[in-house]
Write a protein that holds these residues in place. Structure first.
Motif, mmCIF file in Angstrom:
data_model
loop_
_atom_site.group_PDB
_atom_site.id
_atom_site.type_symbol
_atom_site.label_atom_id
_atom_site.label_comp_id
_atom_site.label_asym_id
_atom_site.label_seq_id
_atom_site.Cartn_x
_atom_site.Cartn_y
_atom_site.Cartn_z
ATOM 1 N N SER A 186 -13.136 -2.938 1.380
ATOM 2 C CA SER A 186 -12.947 -4.404 1.339
ATOM 3 C C SER A 186 -11.951 -4.597 2.907
ATOM 4 C CB SER A 186 -12.087 -5.644 0.911
ATOM 5 O OG SER A 186 -10.842 -4.706 0.372
ATOM 6 N N GLU A 187 -12.315 -5.788 3.765
ATOM 7 C CA GLU A 187 -11.599 -5.197 5.116
ATOM 8 C C GLU A 187 -10.130 -5.526 4.858
ATOM 9 O OE1 GLU A 187 -13.232 -8.822 7.224
ATOM 10 O OE2 GLU A 187 -14.578 -8.344 7.318
ATOM 11 N N SER A 188 -9.272 -5.940 3.621
ATOM 12 C CA SER A 188 -8.229 -5.836 3.592
ATOM 13 C C SER A 188 -7.704 -5.198 2.631
ATOM 14 C CB SER A 188 -7.612 -6.865 3.456
ATOM 15 O OG SER A 188 -7.321 -7.752 4.749
ATOM 16 N N ILE A 189 -6.556 -4.277 2.697
ATOM 17 C CA ILE A 189 -5.481 -3.461 1.859
ATOM 18 C C ILE A 189 -4.492 -3.310 1.639
ATOM 19 C CG2 ILE A 189 -5.873 -0.958 2.829
ATOM 20 C CD1 ILE A 189 -6.997 -0.014 0.549
ATOM 21 N N GLY A 190 -3.101 -3.109 0.761
ATOM 22 C CA GLY A 190 -1.863 -3.169 0.641
ATOM 23 C C GLY A 190 -2.107 -2.548 -0.511
ATOM 24 N N ALA A 191 -0.715 -2.007 -0.672
ATOM 25 C CA ALA A 191 -0.257 -1.406 -1.512
ATOM 26 C C ALA A 191 0.325 -1.769 -2.799
ATOM 27 C CB ALA A 191 1.188 -0.828 -1.087
ATOM 28 N N ILE A 192 1.180 -3.677 -3.091
ATOM 29 C CA ILE A 192 0.768 -4.264 -4.024
ATOM 30 C C ILE A 192 -0.303 -5.159 -3.797
ATOM 31 C CG2 ILE A 192 2.437 -5.793 -5.019
ATOM 32 C CD1 ILE A 192 3.691 -3.889 -4.330
ATOM 33 N N ALA A 193 -0.970 -5.141 -3.378
ATOM 34 C CA ALA A 193 -2.521 -6.624 -3.331
ATOM 35 C C ALA A 193 -2.856 -6.177 -2.128
ATOM 36 C CB ALA A 193 -2.084 -7.926 -4.110
ATOM 37 N N ALA A 194 -4.484 -6.454 -2.217
ATOM 38 C CA ALA A 194 -5.169 -6.101 -0.784
ATOM 39 C C ALA A 194 -5.119 -7.785 -0.594
ATOM 40 C CB ALA A 194 -6.876 -5.423 -0.813
ATOM 41 N N VAL A 213 2.362 6.434 -0.592
ATOM 42 C CA VAL A 213 1.601 5.418 -0.916
ATOM 43 C C VAL A 213 -0.127 5.726 0.752
ATOM 44 C CG1 VAL A 213 0.205 3.400 -1.348
ATOM 45 C CG2 VAL A 213 2.944 3.668 -2.301
ATOM 46 N N ARG A 214 -0.852 6.531 -0.331
ATOM 47 C CA ARG A 214 -1.865 6.666 0.779
ATOM 48 C C ARG A 214 -2.764 5.487 0.693
ATOM 49 N NH1 ARG A 214 0.639 10.994 -1.271
ATOM 50 N NH2 ARG A 214 -1.571 10.738 -3.120
ATOM 51 N N PHE A 215 -3.902 4.929 2.035
ATOM 52 C CA PHE A 215 -4.974 4.192 1.953
ATOM 53 C C PHE A 215 -6.071 5.604 2.366
ATOM 54 C CE2 PHE A 215 -1.555 1.573 2.932
ATOM 55 C CZ PHE A 215 -1.125 0.539 1.883
ATOM 56 N N SER A 216 -7.218 5.493 1.506
ATOM 57 C CA SER A 216 -7.936 5.639 2.022
ATOM 58 C C SER A 216 -9.313 4.369 2.043
ATOM 59 C CB SER A 216 -9.084 6.693 0.750
ATOM 60 O OG SER A 216 -10.527 7.505 0.785
ATOM 61 N N THR A 217 -9.642 4.737 3.189
ATOM 62 C CA THR A 217 -10.216 3.021 3.342
ATOM 63 C C THR A 217 -10.786 1.941 5.228
ATOM 64 O OG1 THR A 217 -9.780 0.814 3.244
ATOM 65 C CG2 THR A 217 -8.056 1.937 4.380
ATOM 66 N N PRO A 218 -11.630 2.299 5.278
ATOM 67 C CA PRO A 218 -12.582 1.165 6.644
ATOM 68 C C PRO A 218 -12.212 -0.090 6.673
ATOM 69 C CG PRO A 218 -13.768 0.736 4.376
ATOM 70 C CD PRO A 218 -12.738 1.543 4.069
ATOM 71 N N ALA A 219 -10.654 -0.808 6.025
ATOM 72 C CA ALA A 219 -10.050 -1.741 6.196
ATOM 73 C C ALA A 219 -9.370 -2.126 8.044
ATOM 74 C CB ALA A 219 -9.004 -2.176 5.207
ATOM 75 N N VAL A 220 -9.578 -3.121 7.924
ATOM 76 C CA VAL A 220 -8.544 -3.463 9.286
ATOM 77 C C VAL A 220 -7.787 -4.182 9.235
ATOM 78 C CG1 VAL A 220 -10.833 -2.656 11.034
ATOM 79 C CG2 VAL A 220 -11.004 -5.102 9.294
ATOM 80 N N THR A 221 -7.765 -4.907 8.486
ATOM 81 C CA THR A 221 -6.059 -4.821 7.422
ATOM 82 C C THR A 221 -5.505 -5.052 6.790
ATOM 83 O OG1 THR A 221 -7.285 -7.582 8.276
ATOM 84 C CG2 THR A 221 -5.756 -7.888 7.311
ATOM 85 N N LEU A 225 2.915 -4.535 2.063
ATOM 86 C CA LEU A 225 2.625 -5.011 1.040
ATOM 87 C C LEU A 225 1.725 -5.432 0.095
ATOM 88 C CD1 LEU A 225 5.993 -6.651 1.280
ATOM 89 C CD2 LEU A 225 5.685 -5.051 -0.894
ATOM 90 N N ALA A 226 1.196 -6.054 0.942
ATOM 91 C CA ALA A 226 -0.396 -7.023 1.527
ATOM 92 C C ALA A 226 -1.006 -6.978 2.489
ATOM 93 C CB ALA A 226 0.170 -8.799 0.692
ATOM 94 N N GLY A 227 -2.435 -6.752 2.585
ATOM 95 C CA GLY A 227 -2.975 -7.114 3.630
ATOM 96 C C GLY A 227 -3.125 -8.145 4.184
ATOM 97 N N MET A 228 -3.540 -9.198 3.368
ATOM 98 C CA MET A 228 -4.374 -9.730 3.582
ATOM 99 C C MET A 228 -3.000 -11.105 3.274
ATOM 100 S SD MET A 228 -5.308 -12.029 6.050
ATOM 101 C CE MET A 228 -6.990 -10.974 6.664
ATOM 102 N N ASN A 229 -2.215 -12.236 3.616
ATOM 103 C CA ASN A 229 -1.584 -12.844 3.556
ATOM 104 C C ASN A 229 -1.425 -14.184 3.391
ATOM 105 O OD1 ASN A 229 1.107 -13.634 1.966
ATOM 106 N ND2 ASN A 229 1.765 -14.145 3.698
ATOM 107 N N GLU A 230 -2.227 -15.097 2.934
ATOM 108 C CA GLU A 230 -2.108 -16.470 2.193
ATOM 109 C C GLU A 230 -1.192 -17.130 1.557
ATOM 110 O OE1 GLU A 230 -6.378 -17.643 1.323
ATOM 111 O OE2 GLU A 230 -7.316 -16.343 2.788
ATOM 112 N N GLY A 231 -0.641 -16.859 1.063
ATOM 113 C CA GLY A 231 0.608 -16.683 -0.138
ATOM 114 C C GLY A 231 2.125 -16.597 0.305
ATOM 115 N N THR A 232 2.922 -16.474 -0.984
ATOM 116 C CA THR A 232 4.404 -16.259 0.205
ATOM 117 C C THR A 232 4.851 -15.460 -0.197
ATOM 118 O OG1 THR A 232 4.807 -18.233 -0.698
ATOM 119 C CG2 THR A 232 6.951 -16.916 -0.557
ATOM 120 N N VAL A 233 5.194 -14.996 0.506
ATOM 121 C CA VAL A 233 6.348 -12.915 0.467
ATOM 122 C C VAL A 233 7.699 -12.858 0.736
ATOM 123 C CG1 VAL A 233 5.848 -10.604 0.780
ATOM 124 C CG2 VAL A 233 4.189 -11.400 1.276
#
Length: 623
Positions: A186-194, A213-221, A225-233
């Motif tokens: 997907s376009e987003s990835i994170g160590a806790i949540a995408a 923590v390693r990522f293997s991804t074509p994600a751009v965000t 903790l979180a790739g895309m955050n629409e809530g609260t961190v």
């Protein structure tokens, strides 16, 4: 155990209590709802370890949909269970503890380790693929095994969070995720949540030092903790070595938005009281927006801190060959690109060195210039909205060196590389916040002097104190060229002389390979809509080191093109920094004469010269 639906190593559907002690070996296969213990843990069920024991699940769990190491779906309680079974979903919803943690579900003090979690055509999470209700809770969990969504979204704890992750108060003791690779498409990835969804919360979780923590991804965000955050961190911590970004990022050059805490915070998203202590030195040319806390902020960042190294090391010629090499790219200690609000944040120590780029010309409009260079700043690379009550370089490094922010090209500033919004109450904490109850902070004192009933008396008192007084002498920037010579500016001793060095850094060895851009103590470029008020530099050195004649440098801003008319563009701003512009002159291969340009400011006597409401201590032009 094989079944069409609701297959579990102990129960297909659990409506009671299942107490585990010791090792449970399970091999469970179902079309839907498969779990190592139960296919579904209903709202009346509970799965837990017996007192003073740790129940473990081993083997394998496979389903088309809803596969979990402990339960296919959870609507009640799963606590103190460690899963070592592999989990695989061919269509969707694979999780180390539950495929889905549903409304009313709580997963606490559980872990998944050793064997992989894999979703072929869906989403995968280290604890639960989908944490899908704002009242559902995951807390005090640990993941240390590979999490893969071959054609979907993956996250270390959950792929998509719509609930609560983390305990209610206090930072959790253990790293939520460590020693694993998270793979997703997907376009987003994170160590806790995408994705941290609207009304969702990630709180008080930690990515520990060297979690790797390693990522293997074509994600751009991408976020720690979180790739895309629409809530609260909130209340979280990301320690150094938590992320390994040296490989696995498959997106192209200048496409990735990356932040130490979140990749991007959207309009309604908030990141607060979160500390990032993370070096971001790998894959630098992939980033279009790089920030210590958020790569791109469209929401609110408040009371967050960053400490660490961003960028690369300078070679013997003074060049950093990577980072911010595409026009429009941004790098900042709190956010790369700020389109909303940064308030109460602090960059404690930063070593930010990148290459940068500048294609600006004197004939361009301000907006054209913003699109023609890189943006590098202590708080934000580019500020399009508001930076308030935020401070830079409040601590030294372990070795005693001050912070450093440099690029060879582009817009460079101690607070923002470019400012097309508002900067207020920001810059040097020492100048803005008094640590002594017996005296006002410098900026407050300047306001008092200027607001005196007898204006002349106020100005005279200000001039006397700031030229010969001792009250604010420790705020005076040190021109380390004058004190130690040109060769020591970037050395340990040179950096230790000030809290912050902000520089455009040209070649050490060539008079033709020069830096280019706009350099300012607070902002390199103050653009059309830019305003700065009640802000200050501190014991800083603003150094234009072998830059082109078209480049500009100033203690407050390098280049001001603001056309704001309804209020003062620069209102009660105070410069305490030493400012120097310098150009190298060579004779053949030897340095013939290190020549200072006409408009150099040295840190001789500290003075505060009113110019409207703009104040410039520590400025003596040398011609």
């Amino acid at each position: 155990m094989e079944a069409n639906r609701y297959a579990g190593g102990v129960a297909g559907a659990n409506v009671g209590n299942i107490s585990l002690s010791g090792k449970l070996q399970s091999s469970v296969t179902a079309t839907g709802y498969a779990g190592g213990v139960a296919g579904i843990n209903t709202d009346k069920g509970s799965i837990y370890s017996a007192e003073n024991t740790t129940g473990t699940v081993w083997g394998s769990v496979t389903a088309a949909n809803y596969a979990g190491g402990v339960a296919g779906t959870n609507s009640a309680e799963i606590t103190r269970v460690d899963n070592y079974a592999s989990v695989r979903a061919s269509t969707k919803y694979a999780g180390g503890i539950a495929g889905v943690n549903a409304a009313g579900g709580t997963i606490s003090y559980c872990s998944h380790a050793q064997n992989p979690i894999y979703a072929t055509n869906g989403e995968a999470g280290g604890i639960a693929r989908h944490h899908n209700n704002k009242d559902a809770l995951i807390e005090n969990v640990q993941v240390s095994a590979a999490v893969t969504a071959a054609n979907g979204t993956a996250g270390g704890v959950t792929a998509t969070n719509f609930g609560i992750i983390g305990q209610e108060t206090g930072l959790e003791d253990n790293s939520s995720v460590s020693g694993c690779t998270i793979t997703g498409t997907s376009e987003s990835i994170g160590a806790i949540a995408a994705y941290n969804g609207a009304d969702a919360t990630i709180r008080n979780v930690k990515l520990a030092a060297n979690a790797n923590v390693r990522f293997s991804t074509p994600a751009v965000t991408i976020g720690g903790l979180a790739g895309m955050n629409e809530g609260t961190v909130t209340g979280c911590q990301v320690e150094n070595g938590a992320l390994a970004l040296n490989d696995g990022l498959r997106a192209g050059t200048n496409t990735v938005t990356l932040g130490g805490a979140v990749g991007r915070t959207t309009e309604d998203g908030t990141v607060s009281s979160t500390d990032v202590l993370l070096d971001l030195t790998q894959n630098l040319d992939k980033y279009t927006n790089l920030g210590g806390v958020a790569g791109k902020n469209d929401g609110t960042l408040k009371q967050c801190t960053y400490s660490g190294t961003m960028g690369g090391d300078a070679d013997t010629d003074g060049l950093v060959s990577v980072g911010a090499r595409s026009t429009g790219s941004t790098v900042g200690g709190i956010a790369g690109l700020n389109n909303s609000t940064i308030t109460g944040c602090e960059v404690k120590y930063i070593k930010l060195q990148v290459s940068g780029i500048s294609n600006i010309t004197t004939t361009q409009t301000a907006d054209e210039k913003l699109a023609s260079a890189s943006h590098v700043g202590g708080i934000a690379g580019r500020n399009n909205d508001e930076i308030a009550n935020s401070y830079v370089a409040t601590e030294s490094s372990i070795s005693g060196a001050g912070s450093i922010i440099t690029a060879r090209y582009g817009f460079v500033g101690g607070v923002a590389g470019s400012n097309n919004g508002t900067i207020k109450g920001s810059g040097s904490k020492k100048a803005l916040v008094s640590g002594d109850t017996t005296k006002l902070a410098l900026v407050a004192q300047v306001e008092k002097w200027l607001g005196a009933a007898d204006a002349n008396a106020g100005i005279n008192s200000m001039a006397a104190e700031l030229t010969t007084g001792k009250t604010y002498a420790d705020l005076k920037g040190v021109d380390t060229v004058s004190v130690q010579g040109y060769g020591y500016v970037y050395s340990q001793s040179g950096l230790a002389a000030n809290d912050l060095l902000v520089a455009l850094r040209g070649s050490n060895n060539s008079e033709t390979v020069r830096a280019a851009g706009y350099l300012g103590g607070l902002a390199g470029f103050n653009s059309l809509r830019g305003t700065i008020d009640t802000s200050a530099t501190g014991q800083w050195f603003v150094y234009s080191d072998n830059a082109t004649t078209a480049s500009t440098v100033g203690g407050i801003v390098g280049q001001n093109e603001s056309n704001v008319t309804d209020k003062s563009v620069l209102d009660t701003v105070v410069n305490c920094a030493a400012v120097r512009r310098f150009t190298r002159v060579f004779n053949g291969s030897k340095n013939k004469d290190d020549t200072d340009n006409d408009n150099i400011y040295k840190s001789g006597k500290s003075c505060c010269c009113p110019c409207g409401r703009c104040h410039w201590p520590a400025a003596e032009p040398q011609r």
